[in-house]
Enzyme design. Structure first.
Site, PDB file in Angstrom:
ATOM      1  N   LYS A   1       0.860  -1.184   0.000  1.00  0.00           N
ATOM      2  CA  LYS A   1       0.000   0.000   0.000  1.00  0.00           C
ATOM      3  C   LYS A   1       0.899   1.237   0.000  1.00  0.00           C
ATOM      4  CE  LYS A   1      -3.879   1.720   2.866  1.00  0.00           C
ATOM      5  NZ  LYS A   1      -4.687   1.391   4.073  1.00  0.00           N
TER       6      LYS A   1
ATOM      7  N   SER B   1      -9.378   1.227   2.966  1.00  0.00           N
ATOM      8  CA  SER B   1      -8.519   1.981   2.093  1.00  0.00           C
ATOM      9  C   SER B   1      -7.431   1.176   1.399  1.00  0.00           C
ATOM     10  CB  SER B   1      -7.852   3.101   2.903  1.00  0.00           C
ATOM     11  OG  SER B   1      -7.029   2.565   3.921  1.00  0.00           O
TER      12      SER B   1
ATOM     13  N   SER C   1      -9.671  -1.321   7.072  1.00  0.00           N
ATOM     14  CA  SER C   1      -9.059  -1.088   5.751  1.00  0.00           C
ATOM     15  C   SER C   1      -8.288  -2.251   5.153  1.00  0.00           C
ATOM     16  CB  SER C   1      -8.138   0.136   5.812  1.00  0.00           C
ATOM     17  OG  SER C   1      -8.892   1.314   5.909  1.00  0.00           O
TER      18      SER C   1
END
Lengths: 67, 464
Positions: B78, B153, B177
Site C-alpha cells: 500500500k 482503504s 481497511s
C-alpha cells in the site's frame, strides 16, 4: 447541561481564524460543520459513559524506546 | 481470467529448489501488473527496476545455498509504506513528491526473507476512506465488477491479490481497511493485534489504532507472512516484544471443541440476504468441523464507535495540520472535511475515548474468556457501485460509512486480531467475507480457523 445546539458554518469560520489562524472557505466551513454535528451524535454514548478514575491509554515512556 | 495463481508457499518452494528463478517469477508478475493496470488501477507505481534488483539478489542467495521463506515471492505494498527512493504518495497530491529515504520495517523484513517488491499500491486518499475512489491516481476498481468499488482503504492491496498479480500484499487497517476490501474482492486479509507488527516507515492515519497486516489468497500464506512481519522494532515503541509464534506450524491443529462466539445484535441484525446466508453456511461448516457456538454479548459497542470517532479524527488532523494550513485545496473533496473537522474536536473527548478504551478492553476480555473466536460478517453488503451513498439493508437505507465499518472498527479500538475470510458469493457473483476475531495475540487461533475452513471450501480459490 443544555442540549447541544448544532454547530454552524459561521462558528467554524470564526474558530478557524480565531483559534487556528486558518481562514476557511464557506464551502469547507459548511462541510466541516455538518460533519461535526454527525460526530457529536455518534459520540453521545461515549460522553455519557462513567469513566471513574480510569487513566487514558497512552504509550508515552520517559525513556525513548523503553516503555 | 481463470488460471489459478500460485501461492507464496508454492513460489518459494519452486525458487528454493531452483525450478524457477526469482527473475522469471518477477517478470511474469510485472507483466500481469501492467496488463491489468489500466482497467483496475491496483498500483500507483509499478517498480520494475526495484523488482528485478530484488530478484537478482534472491537468485544470488539461492545459488549460494540459502533457503528463504519468501524466495522470489512477488509482493507489493500500500502506498503509505516507504520504499527507498520511491515517492510515498499516501494516494494524495499533497504527498506526491515525498521520496522515501529508506524502506519501512515491514518492507525490509519481506525483502530480507526473499520477497520481490513490485511496487506501490493504490489506496483511498490518506487511508481515510473505504471505497478506493481516488481522484489523483485513478479509482481502484473491483476485480469482480469494475463498475463497483474495491473497498478500502487498502484497495490496490486486495485487487492485486484477487487478480493473481502477486500472492502477498501489505495493507493497513484503522477501521477495517484490510478486512473490508479483502471481503469485497474475495481474498484473505489479516489485521493482527495492535503492536504485533511494526508501523515504522508507514504514514499514519491514527497512531493508536493503525494496524499493519498481510492480504493473501490463503490463510496459510497469511501465517507465513505474519511470522516474518511480526516482532519488536526499535523504531516503533508500540511493537510488541512478545515471542512470535510459529504460525504456519500451528495451522493444522484441529478445531474440534473450539468455541465460536456469535452476537446477533449489531453484527447480524441488518444484513443483505446473500451475506446472511453465506455467513450462516460458513458457521455451519465450522460446526461440522467440531466447533461449537456460544452466544455472546459484547457490551459498549455504541461507546466503542464513539471512541473510535473521538480518536481517529483528532489524530489524523494532528498529523495533517501543517499540510492543511498550506495546501488544503490539494486534498480530495471527500478527505478535506474529515481532516478539518478533527481540528475542532475537543481534547476532552479524545482523552475520554482513551479512558473509555481501557474500560471496553476490560469488559470485552471477560466476554472473550468464554470464546476462542468471535464470528461476524466482515461487511453487511457486497461491493456497491461507484457513487452509491447508502446500502439498502433490512430496517432501511444505511449510510455506507456505517454499513461498511461498524462491524470492523470496534476491533481497531481494542486492538484485537481479526481476519476476513472468503465465505461465499452473492447471486450477482460478488464475494462475501466472514470475520473471525480473536483475543489479543491469538493470531494462531484465527489463522487456524480460517485455514481449516479453507481446507473444506474453495471460496478463497476462485478468480474473477
Amino acid at each position: 447541561m443544555l442540549d447541544l445546539q448544532p454547530v454552524t458554518s459561521e462558528t467554524v469560520t470564526s474558530m478557524a481564524v480565531q483559534m487556528l489562524g486558518m481562514p476557511m472557505s464557506q464551502a469547507n466551513a459548511g462541510a466541516t460543520a455538518a460533519l461535526l454535528n454527525g460526530l457529536a451524535a455518534d459520540m453521545q454514548a461515549l460522553r455519557k459513559l462513567p469513566l471513574g478514575d480510569e487513566e487514558p491509554a497512552t504509550t508515552y515512556a520517559a525513556v525513548e524506546g523503553q516503555p | 481470467m481463470s488460471a489459478a495463481a500460485p501461492t507464496c508457499l508454492e513460489i518459494a518452494a519452486d525458487v528454493n529448489s531452483r525450478k524457477r528463478s526469482a527473475r522469471e517469477v518477477a517478470d511474469a508478475a510485472l507483466a500481469r501488473a501492467e496488463k491489468f493496470q489500466d482497467q483496475y488501477r491496483a498500483f500507483i507505481k509499478i517498480t520494475p527496476e526495484i523488482a528485478r534488483r530484488h530478484a537478482a539478489r534472491v537468485d544470488e542467495r539461492i545459488k549460494k545455498g540459502e533457503k528463504l521463506p519468501l524466495a522470489g515471492v512477488p509482493f507489493a505494498v500500500k502506498d503509505l509504506f516507504d520504499l527507498e527512493g520511491v515517492a510515498t504518495t499516501y494516494g494524495a497530491k499533497v504527498f506526491a513528491d515525498r521520496i522515501a529515504k529508506s524502506d519501512a520495517t515491514v518492507v525490509k523484513k519481506l525483502v530480507d526473507a526473499g520477497g520481490v517488491c513490485l511496487g506501490k499500491l493504490n489506496l483511498h486518499e490518506c487511508a481515510f476512506g473505504f471505497t478506493g475512489e481516488n481522484p489523483t491516481f485513478g479509482d481502484a476498481r473491483n476485480p469482480w465488477d469494475p463498475a463497483r468499488i474495491a473497498g478500502g482503504s487498502s484497495s490496490g492491496s486486495a485487487i492485486a491479490v484477487a487478480l493473481g498479480i502477486c500472492p502477498l500484499t501489505l495493507g493497513s487497517d484503522t477501521g477495517g481497511s484490510i478486512r473490508q476490501p479483502s471481503a469485497l474482492c474475495g481474498v484473505t486479509g489479516l489485521k493482527p493485534t495492535y503492536g504485533r507488527v511494526s508501523r515504522a516507515g508507514g504514514l499514519p492515519l491514527s497512531w493508536t489504532m493503525d494496524h499493519v497486516g498481510p492480504i493473501t489468497r490463503t490463510a496459510a500464506d497469511a501465517a507465513l507472512a505474519l511470522k516474518i512481519l511480526a516482532g519488536p522494532d526499535p523504531a516503533d515503541e508500540t511493537a510488541s516484544r512478545r515471542l512470535v509464534p510459529d504460525y504456519p506450524a500451528e495451522l493444522s491443529a484441529r478445531i474440534r471443541g473450539l468455541r465460536i462466539g456469535v452476537m446477533h445484535r449489531w453484527f447480524f441484525e441488518a444484513l443483505d440476504a446473500d451475506v446472511a446466508a453465506a455467513v450462516s453456511q460458513g458457521l455451519e461448516k465450522l460446526f461440522s468441523l467440531g466447533a461449537r457456538q456460544v452466544e455472546v454479548n459484547l457490551p459498549l459497542l455504541e461507546e466503542a464507535l464513539g471512541a473510535h470517532r473521538a480518536i481517529i479524527f483528532p489524530e489524523a488532523s494532528a498529523f495533517h495540520r501543517p499540510f492543511l494550513a498550506e495546501r488544503s485545496a490539494d486534498y480530495a473533496d471527500d478527505i478535506r472535511p474529515l481532516l478539518l473537522a478533527g481540528l475542532f474536536m475537543p481534547a476532552v473527548d479524545y482523552l475520554g475515548a482513551l479512558r473509555a478504551r481501557r474500560i471496553i478492553r476490560r469488559e470485552w476480555a471477560k466476554v472473550f474468556e468464554n470464546i476462542d473466536v468471535l464470528l461476524t460478517p466482515t461487511t453487511p453488503v457486497t461491493a456497491t457501485k461507484f457513487g452509491q451513498q447508502t446500502a439498502d439493508l433490512p430496517g432501511g437505507a444505511k449510510p455506507l460509512v456505517r454499513a461498511y465499518l461498524d462491524l470492523t472498527l470496534p476491533f481497531n479500538l481494542t486492538g484485537y486480531p481479526a481476519i476476513s475470510n472468503p465465505c461465499g458469493f452473492s447471486k450477482s457473483g460478488l464475494p462475501i467475507g466472514m470475520q473471525l476475531v480473536g483475543r489479543p495475540f491469538s493470531e494462531s487461533t484465527v489463522l487456524r480457523v480460517a485455514h481449516q475452513y479453507q481446507q473444506e471450501t474453495e471460496w478463497h480459490a476462485r478468480f474473477p
